[in-house]
Scaffold this motif. Sequence first.
Motif, PDB file in Angstrom:
ATOM      1  N   PHE A 149       0.848  -1.200   0.000  1.00  0.00           N
ATOM      2  CA  PHE A 149       0.000   0.000   0.000  1.00  0.00           C
ATOM      3  C   PHE A 149       0.881   1.247   0.000  1.00  0.00           C
ATOM      4  N   PHE A 150       1.905   1.247   0.849  1.00  0.00           N
ATOM      5  CA  PHE A 150       2.794   2.412   0.930  1.00  0.00           C
ATOM      6  C   PHE A 150       3.713   2.521  -0.290  1.00  0.00           C
ATOM      7  N   VAL A 151       3.998   1.387  -0.946  1.00  0.00           N
ATOM      8  CA  VAL A 151       4.699   1.465  -2.240  1.00  0.00           C
ATOM      9  C   VAL A 151       3.824   2.223  -3.235  1.00  0.00           C
ATOM     10  N   GLY A 152       2.512   1.944  -3.205  1.00  0.00           N
ATOM     11  CA  GLY A 152       1.585   2.696  -4.055  1.00  0.00           C
ATOM     12  C   GLY A 152       1.595   4.172  -3.730  1.00  0.00           C
ATOM     13  N   VAL A 153       1.672   4.491  -2.440  1.00  0.00           N
ATOM     14  CA  VAL A 153       1.769   5.893  -2.027  1.00  0.00           C
ATOM     15  C   VAL A 153       3.031   6.537  -2.602  1.00  0.00           C
ATOM     16  N   LEU A 154       4.139   5.782  -2.563  1.00  0.00           N
ATOM     17  CA  LEU A 154       5.395   6.304  -3.118  1.00  0.00           C
ATOM     18  C   LEU A 154       5.258   6.556  -4.619  1.00  0.00           C
ATOM     19  N   LEU A 155       4.705   5.588  -5.342  1.00  0.00           N
ATOM     20  CA  LEU A 155       4.531   5.749  -6.792  1.00  0.00           C
ATOM     21  C   LEU A 155       3.578   6.907  -7.104  1.00  0.00           C
ATOM     22  N   GLY A 156       2.499   7.016  -6.321  1.00  0.00           N
ATOM     23  CA  GLY A 156       1.562   8.109  -6.516  1.00  0.00           C
ATOM     24  C   GLY A 156       2.203   9.460  -6.273  1.00  0.00           C
ATOM     25  N   SER A 157       3.134   9.513  -5.315  1.00  0.00           N
ATOM     26  CA  SER A 157       3.839  10.770  -5.036  1.00  0.00           C
ATOM     27  C   SER A 157       4.635  11.224  -6.250  1.00  0.00           C
ATOM     28  N   LEU A 199      -4.184  -4.786  -5.697  1.00  0.00           N
ATOM     29  CA  LEU A 199      -5.222  -3.748  -5.646  1.00  0.00           C
ATOM     30  C   LEU A 199      -4.935  -2.748  -4.532  1.00  0.00           C
ATOM     31  N   PHE A 200      -4.377  -3.224  -3.426  1.00  0.00           N
ATOM     32  CA  PHE A 200      -4.028  -2.328  -2.313  1.00  0.00           C
ATOM     33  C   PHE A 200      -2.971  -1.324  -2.755  1.00  0.00           C
ATOM     34  N   LEU A 201      -2.033  -1.781  -3.582  1.00  0.00           N
ATOM     35  CA  LEU A 201      -1.014  -0.876  -4.129  1.00  0.00           C
ATOM     36  C   LEU A 201      -1.675   0.224  -4.967  1.00  0.00           C
ATOM     37  N   LEU A 202      -2.634  -0.154  -5.803  1.00  0.00           N
ATOM     38  CA  LEU A 202      -3.324   0.826  -6.650  1.00  0.00           C
ATOM     39  C   LEU A 202      -4.167   1.789  -5.821  1.00  0.00           C
ATOM     40  N   SER A 470      10.343   9.779   3.362  1.00  0.00           N
ATOM     41  CA  SER A 470       9.223   9.485   4.256  1.00  0.00           C
ATOM     42  C   SER A 470       8.435   8.276   3.762  1.00  0.00           C
ATOM     43  N   ARG A 471       8.218   8.202   2.446  1.00  0.00           N
ATOM     44  CA  ARG A 471       7.478   7.054   1.895  1.00  0.00           C
ATOM     45  C   ARG A 471       8.253   5.756   2.109  1.00  0.00           C
ATOM     46  N   LEU A 472       9.575   5.817   1.965  1.00  0.00           N
ATOM     47  CA  LEU A 472      10.393   4.627   2.216  1.00  0.00           C
ATOM     48  C   LEU A 472      10.268   4.199   3.674  1.00  0.00           C
ATOM     49  N   GLY A 473      10.214   5.192   4.573  1.00  0.00           N
ATOM     50  CA  GLY A 473      10.022   4.881   5.991  1.00  0.00           C
ATOM     51  C   GLY A 473       8.696   4.198   6.243  1.00  0.00           C
ATOM     52  N   SER A 474       7.635   4.665   5.570  1.00  0.00           N
ATOM     53  CA  SER A 474       6.321   4.047   5.764  1.00  0.00           C
ATOM     54  C   SER A 474       6.296   2.625   5.218  1.00  0.00           C
ATOM     55  N   ILE A 475       7.049   2.358   4.141  1.00  0.00           N
ATOM     56  CA  ILE A 475       7.128   0.996   3.588  1.00  0.00           C
ATOM     57  C   ILE A 475       7.797   0.051   4.591  1.00  0.00           C
TER      58      ILE A 475
END
Length: 555
Positions: A149-157, A199-202, A470-475
């Motif tokens: 999910f947080f990888v998706g957040v990173l990609l979305g960023s 789907l969670f990633l998306l 920060s996104r890497l930290g959340s992952i």
Amino acid sequence: MRDYEEVSAFLGEWGRFQRLVFFLLSASIVPNGFNGMSAVFLAGTPAHRCAVPRGANLSGEWLNASIPLELRGGREEPSRCRRYRLAALANFSALGLRPGSDVELGELEQEPCLDGWEYSRDVYRSTIVTEWNLVCDNDWKGPLSTSLFFVGVLLGSFISGQLSDKFGRKNVLFATMAMQTGFSFIQVFSTSWEMFSVLFLLVGMGQISNYVAAFVLGTEILGKSIRVLFCTLGVCIFYAFGYMLLPLFAYFIRDWRMLLLALTLPGLLCIPLWWVIPESPRWLISQGRFQEAEDILRKAAKINGITPPDVILDPSELQDVDSQKQQTYTILDLMKTRNILTITIMSVILWMIISVGYFGLSLDTPNLHGDVYLNCFLSAVIEVPAYIISWLLLRNLPRRYSMAAALFLGGCVLLFIQLVPSQFRAISILLVMLGKFGITSAFSMVYVYTAELYPTVVRNMGVGASSMASRLGSILSPYFVYLGAYDRFLPYILMGSLTVLSGILTLFLPESYGMPLPDTIEQMLLVKGLEYRPASTRNSKDEEENPEIFKSTAF
């Protein structure tokens, strides 16, 4: 030459139009609050033990003794992943032998859970863990789902900024809200862990993208004084409100599919906002669509009960900011000098550690003593005073000491948890919440502090690089929580130690409070050690015209 602020000044700062935009954009953040932390309940791991099939031909005594005991948390509890070999137990049962007296259990051969697991239904009726048996040898899959999910957040960023610059803030806001809601709805019908995780990633990609689009849209539409309030309190408080709703939904809906459906449906309530929330006039002007921008301003004036001037936008009078740029800067400029390289490295470390602490504590609430739903609610509630305190600190006190104090508070109380006797469980929960308070305060302050340290020409890149950390930290954060399966205090010791170290690191950063924002790297070179070039007052125009420095966090 006039800029947009002067052109739109006739609207005032806090009319009915601004209030409408403020609250509707803030309300669009609410679904991010409960979707962002939904893994706490969707991927919850209930108590479990090896299943013993009904046809095992065991007496009641041997059935009760079929699971070996192991020491966990200072107490003997049934093993989660092993059982005594059923073939041997069936023989002993047929011979009439009794466990413990006739047969020494400690000498019996053990085997893995060949027939699956029995799960406690005291807390959850079902989760993805019970659905697909994500325990024992597969227990790494639960944290991986959250990390994806947080990888998706990173990609979305990465893509959200470029998309909103190209297609418009409003279009991207609603497209990504539809993406988040749509993929979350499909997720309800997942037939495998792999399908759920992809789907969670998306969903993560859509979530951060609509957050960024709403943030930018608000900063560009709202006036100077309200912009700061929107960025520091509006977005964060409404995110926390959504986070508070999560345990309420989960308490009444214990099945993960129905819970996910209930968390998805509120996204449909955002559909009517399409006809209320306008596109950013600033963006329209930057695209040369002056008539559309003027129409929005005239409509805003009508809503506010103000008579607009005959001519609002004159293209020849609008200041072309792009024409002022004489040099192009790249990410490599963040390493151009020793000074800016040092600040970049320190910022990246700070953001990563704070993110690990924030998301680690948020995801760890099921492992606390007491009711999981109440603990999650307290974890959400504590964010409200944290955001308010950080806003007050940013307005009145030096950045460096405010940040360091918040980090020291958060880190030290986490380190004290291991010293609390096991019978004082309420004190342990109180310390965790204090730690969450300190780390959340630091998280909301670090945006402002970081952006003030970078010069204008590379400010967005500096904050962007730090945000990526920060996104890497959340992952990584779900795996800090995962360590609690081996030692209950280990996640707190690691997060507490890292947070204290980050507080010490903060003290080596320059102080930016009361100083003008540096505009060029050359000006930044004048910053030596912990001192800035002399300045008596902060340049408020710089502060207001760089709204990104007031960005607070929700992810």
